[in-house]
Design a protein around this motif. Structure first.
Motif, PDB file in Angstrom:
ATOM      1  N   ASN A 454       0.834  -1.210   0.000  1.00 22.06           N
ATOM      2  CA  ASN A 454       0.000   0.000   0.000  1.00 22.06           C
ATOM      3  C   ASN A 454       0.862   1.251   0.000  1.00 22.06           C
ATOM      4  OD1 ASN A 454      -2.437  -1.259  -0.089  1.00 22.06           O
ATOM      5  ND2 ASN A 454      -2.876  -1.112   2.106  1.00 22.06           N
ATOM      6  N   ALA A 455       1.888   1.249   0.888  1.00 23.62           N
ATOM      7  CA  ALA A 455       2.746   2.435   1.008  1.00 23.62           C
ATOM      8  C   ALA A 455       3.392   2.766  -0.332  1.00 23.62           C
ATOM      9  CB  ALA A 455       3.809   2.191   2.078  1.00 23.62           C
ATOM     10  N   VAL A 456       3.839   1.714  -1.026  1.00 24.26           N
ATOM     11  CA  VAL A 456       4.497   1.928  -2.326  1.00 24.26           C
ATOM     12  C   VAL A 456       3.456   2.370  -3.363  1.00 24.26           C
ATOM     13  CG1 VAL A 456       5.688   0.715  -4.193  1.00 24.26           C
ATOM     14  CG2 VAL A 456       6.380   0.325  -1.831  1.00 24.26           C
ATOM     15  N   ILE A 487      -0.128   9.824  -0.700  1.00 23.69           N
ATOM     16  CA  ILE A 487      -1.277  10.723  -0.868  1.00 23.69           C
ATOM     17  C   ILE A 487      -2.043  10.974   0.438  1.00 23.69           C
ATOM     18  CG2 ILE A 487      -1.623  10.098  -3.304  1.00 23.69           C
ATOM     19  CD1 ILE A 487      -3.906   8.245  -2.366  1.00 23.69           C
ATOM     20  N   GLY A 488      -1.829  10.150   1.442  1.00 25.06           N
ATOM     21  CA  GLY A 488      -2.488  10.340   2.748  1.00 25.06           C
ATOM     22  C   GLY A 488      -3.951   9.908   2.733  1.00 25.06           C
ATOM     23  N   ILE A 489      -4.516   9.863   3.923  1.00 22.72           N
ATOM     24  CA  ILE A 489      -5.922   9.401   4.060  1.00 22.72           C
ATOM     25  C   ILE A 489      -6.681  10.440   4.898  1.00 22.72           C
ATOM     26  CG2 ILE A 489      -7.404   7.509   4.873  1.00 22.72           C
ATOM     27  CD1 ILE A 489      -4.613   5.921   4.983  1.00 22.72           C
ATOM     28  N   ALA A 490      -7.869  10.809   4.414  1.00 25.66           N
ATOM     29  CA  ALA A 490      -8.685  11.798   5.145  1.00 25.66           C
ATOM     30  C   ALA A 490      -9.104  11.225   6.501  1.00 25.66           C
ATOM     31  CB  ALA A 490      -9.930  12.139   4.327  1.00 25.66           C
ATOM     32  N   ARG A 496     -12.595   3.341   8.522  1.00 34.06           N
ATOM     33  CA  ARG A 496     -13.352   2.431   7.652  1.00 34.06           C
ATOM     34  C   ARG A 496     -12.480   1.693   6.640  1.00 34.06           C
ATOM     35  NH1 ARG A 496     -15.840   4.011   2.880  1.00 34.06           N
ATOM     36  NH2 ARG A 496     -14.707   5.788   1.995  1.00 34.06           N
ATOM     37  N   ILE A 497     -11.235   2.194   6.402  1.00 34.16           N
ATOM     38  CA  ILE A 497     -10.380   1.488   5.432  1.00 34.16           C
ATOM     39  C   ILE A 497      -9.990   0.096   5.916  1.00 34.16           C
ATOM     40  CG2 ILE A 497      -9.394   3.471   4.208  1.00 34.16           C
ATOM     41  CD1 ILE A 497      -7.032   3.347   6.173  1.00 34.16           C
ATOM     42  N   PHE A 498     -10.224  -0.166   7.235  1.00 36.41           N
ATOM     43  CA  PHE A 498      -9.901  -1.499   7.741  1.00 36.41           C
ATOM     44  C   PHE A 498     -11.038  -2.485   7.501  1.00 36.41           C
ATOM     45  CE2 PHE A 498      -6.956   1.165  10.098  1.00 36.41           C
ATOM     46  CZ  PHE A 498      -5.770   0.440  10.021  1.00 36.41           C
ATOM     47  N   VAL A 502     -13.315  -2.016   1.349  1.00 30.56           N
ATOM     48  CA  VAL A 502     -13.430  -0.542   1.382  1.00 30.56           C
ATOM     49  C   VAL A 502     -12.180   0.061   0.760  1.00 30.56           C
ATOM     50  CG1 VAL A 502     -13.457   1.500   2.868  1.00 30.56           C
ATOM     51  CG2 VAL A 502     -14.971  -0.422   3.352  1.00 30.56           C
ATOM     52  N   GLN A 503     -12.436   0.890  -0.229  1.00 27.61           N
ATOM     53  CA  GLN A 503     -11.363   1.664  -0.847  1.00 27.61           C
ATOM     54  C   GLN A 503     -11.811   3.120  -0.798  1.00 27.61           C
ATOM     55  OE1 GLN A 503     -11.580  -0.750  -4.402  1.00 27.61           O
ATOM     56  NE2 GLN A 503      -9.465  -1.391  -4.085  1.00 27.61           N
ATOM     57  N   VAL A 504     -10.872   4.019  -0.610  1.00 29.78           N
ATOM     58  CA  VAL A 504     -11.288   5.387  -0.322  1.00 29.78           C
ATOM     59  C   VAL A 504     -12.132   5.987  -1.443  1.00 29.78           C
ATOM     60  CG1 VAL A 504     -10.499   7.747   0.074  1.00 29.78           C
ATOM     61  CG2 VAL A 504      -9.546   5.859   1.372  1.00 29.78           C
ATOM     62  N   ASP A 505     -11.728   5.835  -2.693  1.00 31.72           N
ATOM     63  CA  ASP A 505     -12.648   6.228  -3.773  1.00 31.72           C
ATOM     64  C   ASP A 505     -12.373   5.417  -5.030  1.00 31.72           C
ATOM     65  OD1 ASP A 505     -10.868   7.699  -5.600  1.00 31.72           O
ATOM     66  OD2 ASP A 505     -10.644   9.043  -3.885  1.00 31.72           O
ATOM     67  N   ASN A 513      -4.633  -0.197  -8.548  1.00 36.05           N
ATOM     68  CA  ASN A 513      -5.447  -1.406  -8.516  1.00 36.05           C
ATOM     69  C   ASN A 513      -5.312  -2.170  -7.193  1.00 36.05           C
ATOM     70  OD1 ASN A 513      -2.877  -2.226  -8.995  1.00 36.05           O
ATOM     71  ND2 ASN A 513      -3.223  -2.504 -11.177  1.00 36.05           N
ATOM     72  N   GLY A 514      -6.390  -2.839  -6.811  1.00 40.43           N
ATOM     73  CA  GLY A 514      -6.405  -3.546  -5.512  1.00 40.43           C
ATOM     74  C   GLY A 514      -7.792  -4.119  -5.265  1.00 40.43           C
ATOM     75  N   SER A 515      -7.893  -4.864  -4.167  1.00 39.68           N
ATOM     76  CA  SER A 515      -9.175  -5.516  -3.909  1.00 39.68           C
ATOM     77  C   SER A 515      -9.923  -4.934  -2.713  1.00 39.68           C
ATOM     78  CB  SER A 515      -8.930  -7.003  -3.622  1.00 39.68           C
ATOM     79  OG  SER A 515      -8.107  -7.106  -2.470  1.00 39.68           O
ATOM     80  N   GLY A 516      -9.255  -4.109  -1.914  1.00 36.20           N
ATOM     81  CA  GLY A 516      -9.917  -3.578  -0.707  1.00 36.20           C
ATOM     82  C   GLY A 516      -9.898  -4.571   0.441  1.00 36.20           C
ATOM     83  N   LEU A 517      -9.069  -5.617   0.327  1.00 36.39           N
ATOM     84  CA  LEU A 517      -9.043  -6.650   1.374  1.00 36.39           C
ATOM     85  C   LEU A 517      -7.793  -6.596   2.237  1.00 36.39           C
ATOM     86  CD1 LEU A 517     -10.373  -9.711  -0.652  1.00 36.39           C
ATOM     87  CD2 LEU A 517     -11.535  -8.527   1.195  1.00 36.39           C
ATOM     88  N   GLY A 518      -6.775  -5.883   1.736  1.00 35.80           N
ATOM     89  CA  GLY A 518      -5.459  -5.917   2.393  1.00 35.80           C
ATOM     90  C   GLY A 518      -5.500  -5.498   3.858  1.00 35.80           C
ATOM     91  N   LEU A 519      -6.061  -4.309   4.140  1.00 41.69           N
ATOM     92  CA  LEU A 519      -6.046  -3.808   5.525  1.00 41.69           C
ATOM     93  C   LEU A 519      -6.964  -4.638   6.431  1.00 41.69           C
ATOM     94  CD1 LEU A 519      -5.963   0.083   5.108  1.00 41.69           C
ATOM     95  CD2 LEU A 519      -4.118  -1.442   5.788  1.00 41.69           C
ATOM     96  N   ALA A 520      -8.082  -5.149   5.835  1.00 48.06           N
ATOM     97  CA  ALA A 520      -8.979  -6.010   6.628  1.00 48.06           C
ATOM     98  C   ALA A 520      -8.198  -7.221   7.119  1.00 48.06           C
ATOM     99  CB  ALA A 520     -10.172  -6.436   5.797  1.00 48.06           C
ATOM    100  N   LEU A 521      -7.371  -7.784   6.234  1.00 46.58           N
ATOM    101  CA  LEU A 521      -6.547  -8.940   6.620  1.00 46.58           C
ATOM    102  C   LEU A 521      -5.517  -8.556   7.671  1.00 46.58           C
ATOM    103  CD1 LEU A 521      -5.641 -11.147   3.571  1.00 46.58           C
ATOM    104  CD2 LEU A 521      -6.494 -11.856   5.797  1.00 46.58           C
ATOM    105  N   THR A 544       1.279   6.875   8.242  1.00 48.70           N
ATOM    106  CA  THR A 544       2.106   5.968   9.046  1.00 48.70           C
ATOM    107  C   THR A 544       1.166   4.904   9.621  1.00 48.70           C
ATOM    108  OG1 THR A 544       3.601   7.734   9.642  1.00 48.70           O
ATOM    109  CG2 THR A 544       3.627   5.777  11.039  1.00 48.70           C
ATOM    110  N   PHE A 545       1.357   3.638   9.195  1.00 52.21           N
ATOM    111  CA  PHE A 545       0.608   2.509   9.758  1.00 52.21           C
ATOM    112  C   PHE A 545       1.513   1.850  10.785  1.00 52.21           C
ATOM    113  CE2 PHE A 545      -1.744   3.270   5.958  1.00 52.21           C
ATOM    114  CZ  PHE A 545      -3.049   2.866   6.220  1.00 52.21           C
ATOM    115  N   THR A 546       0.957   1.610  12.013  1.00 48.75           N
ATOM    116  CA  THR A 546       1.805   1.045  13.074  1.00 48.75           C
ATOM    117  C   THR A 546       1.166  -0.224  13.637  1.00 48.75           C
ATOM    118  OG1 THR A 546       2.427   3.283  13.666  1.00 48.75           O
ATOM    119  CG2 THR A 546       2.973   1.575  15.257  1.00 48.75           C
TER     120      THR A 546
END
Ligand code: ADP
Length: 560
Positions: A454-456, A487-490, A496-498, A502-505, A513-521, A544-546
């Motif tokens: 995601n970061a990349v 780009i940062g997240i509002a 909700r991105i978890f 869910v993808q921001v827009d 491209n992505g599936s919206g499943l990464g952060l949920a996992l 920053t994700f910790t």
């Protein structure tokens, strides 16, 4: 009190109350009657005594008026015959008293003969008369010659006729031969004493009292009996009827009805109230029975419906079980049929890219593209497989000591081609004091790969992403942070991105491209290992994700 009263029937209470009322009223009546009878007797005796006294006065007066006639001879010579008024009065009294229980006599403190000496009762009366001239009578029941009698004493006033023998000069001898007492006109010259027997009166009084009480008793018994019979008929009888009817109802025979005839108004109201109630109960019970029947049939239908639903559910369950089997077949198919060839493609593309010399720059870029897209595809397939496993409840995390340096190295080698492709500088750093931690190597690697990709992915060309592992000795926690300049997240999207898918827009979906499943996992894997995930981000400045590894998951000296 209430408890004790309940032990007796209304009849007993009623009879007892009537008896007490009779006894008390009889006693009160007897007292009153005896008292009034006594007063009446006394009044009658007094009147009798006064009549005697008046008769004696008349004799006295007559003799006084007749003195001249009696003491003058036929040829007109005065000759005292001894028939003085006092002598005649006393004689008449003595004659009257002789042979009877009556006694009439005259008395004073200083009588001319000893028959006139006053007894105790008379002396008391005389004392009263002398002391208070306004008192002229004294009477009451007292002893006379050892027997109880009614006694009446009346004062005798000194008049002209008395002075001849008893007036002045004192000591002079009068016509009867006695010395004069020197009485004065209007003074007390003695008293007339009358004694009347009271036996007959007392007997009459007793008879009267007994007769009155008997009559009173008769009246009260008659009234009491009438009241009792009326109450028994109009109250007790219907009450017993009510009692019986309640018993009938208790036994289940509803609709019992009572006869309202021949009762008092109040009882009639009670009975008609009972009849209404019984009727309503009867109707209600009938209604209830039909209601119960209706409910029973409703229940039967509901039961049949439920059985139908159960059959449906069983069929659905069987279908679901079959679907689950299909799903697991699909998963193993995806695993074998997609992942295995994809891994081979990636390896082959890697080898081919590395074997391209500087003269084959365009080939190298093609292999690089193949490698990147294959990696993204592999990542998506991995995410989907992991989510499917998680849904199937087959996700279990192992708890083994792991060196986060190894995890970071694995992530770095996986991320290198992606970072290169996105022209993002990807760095890693592991602090030297980072201890071993307990966790699942595979899952921790997957979490960091997802965060790193995601970061990349969300960092524009020329930006940077860094994976830092540090140890907070004070809090005894290890933090794994993915810091990017993307780009940062509002703020409103940061939680909700978890959530899954869910993808921001949507524009970013298309762009990145992505599936919206990464952060949920990431969150699910963190939860199963007892780690915590958080995000800090500013729109346009980076994120920053910790992942925080708690103290309990840190391998201590004792664990080694
Ligand atoms: P995916 O990356 O497959 O779309 P994820 O669950 O990994 O799904 O991410 C969900 C969304 O969170 C992304 O679509 C993106 O909008 C946002 N996101 C995740 N990581 C970052 C990041 N480092 N920078 C900006 N946005 C991010």
């Amino acid at each position: 009190m209430g408890g004790r009263t309940r032990a007796f029937s209304l009849k007993t209470i009623y009879l007892a109350a009537l008896t007490v009322a009779f006894a008390v009223s009889c006693f009160a009546f007897a007292l009153f009657d005896i008292h009034s009878q006594r007063e009446q007797t006394q009044a009658a005796l007094l009147e009798e005594a006064r009549t005697f006294a008046r008769e004696m006065d008349a004799v006295w007066k007559f003799m006084d008026n007749s003195q001249t006639i009696i003491n003058t001879t036929s040829n007109g010579v005065y000759e005292f015959k001894g028939l003085h008024c006092a002598v005649v009065g006393k004689s008449v009294g003595a004659l009257f008293s002789a042979g009877s229980d009556y006694a009439i006599r005259y008395t004073n403190f200083n009588p001319r003969n000893e028959q006139g000496i006053p007894d105790e009762f008379e002396a008391q009366a005389l004392e009263t008369f002398y002391a208070d001239p306004s008192v002229t009578e004294h009477y009451g029941t007292a002893l006379f010659e050892g027997e109880e009698r009614f006694r009446y004493i009346r004062a005798l006033e000194v008049d002209e006729s008395c002075l001849e023998c008893h007036g002045d000069p004192q000591g002079e001898v009068d016509v009867t031969g006695y010395q004069k007492e020197g009485w004065e006109l209007g003074g007390v010259g003695g008293a007339i004493s009358i004694v009347i027997p009271i036996d007959q009166h007392q007997q009459a009084l007793r008879d009267n009292v007994v007769r009155d009480i008997a009559f009173f008793l008769l009246i009260t018994v008659v009234i009491g009996s009438i009241v009792y019979v009326a109450t028994a008929f109009f109250v007790l009888r219907p009450l017993r009827g009510l009692q019986g009817a309640f018993g009938e109802m208790r036994a289940g025979r509803l609709g019992a009805s009572l006869d309202e005839a021949r009762t008092a108004k109040e009882v009639d109201v009670l009975i008609s109230g009972f009849n209404d109630m019984a009727g309503e109960l009867h109707d209600m019970y009938g209604h209830l029975e039909s209601q119960v029947q209706a409910r029973t049939s409703d229940l039967r239908k509901a039961n049949e419906l439920l059985e139908g639903q159960r059959d449906k559910l069983e069929r659905l369950n069987a279908e679901l079980a079959q679907e689950a089997r299909f799903k697991s077949d699909l998963l193993s198919m995806v695993n074998h049929e997609l992942r295995t060839p994809l891994t081979s493609i990636i390896t082959f593309a890697q080898i081919s890219r590395e074997s391209c010399g500087p003269d084959r720059e365009s080939d190298r870029r093609s292999w690089e593209e193949i490698e990147k897209n294959s990696l993204i595809l592999l990542n998506m397939i991995n995410d989907m497989l992991d989510i499917a496993r998680s849904d199937a409840g087959t996700v279990h995390a192992s708890r083994e000591p792991m060196d986060l340096g190894d995890v970071v190295a694995s992530v770095r080698s996986t991320m290198a081609p992606l970072a290169r492709k996105y022209a993002v500088t990807f760095r890693t750093s592991v602090a030297s004091d980072v201890p071993l931690v307990f966790g699942d190597f595979e899952k921790t690697t997957r979490m960091l790969e997802n965060l790193a990709s995601n970061a990349v992915k969300f960092t524009p060309d020329g930006g940077s992403a860094e994976l830092r592992v540090a140890y907070d000795a004070q809090a005894r926690t290890v933090t794994l942070s993915l810091v990017d300049t993307g780009i940062g997240i509002a703020p409103q999207d940061q939680e909700r991105i978890f959530e899954r898918f869910v993808q921001v827009d949507s524009t970013s979906t298309r762009k990145y491209n992505g599936s919206g499943l990464g952060l949920a996992l990431v969150r699910e894997y963190a939860d199963v290992q007892g780690f915590e995930v958080s995000v800090e981000s500013e729109l346009g400045c980076g994120s920053t994700f910790t992942i925080t590894v708690p103290e309990e998951a840190i391998v201590g000296e004792d664990d080694v």
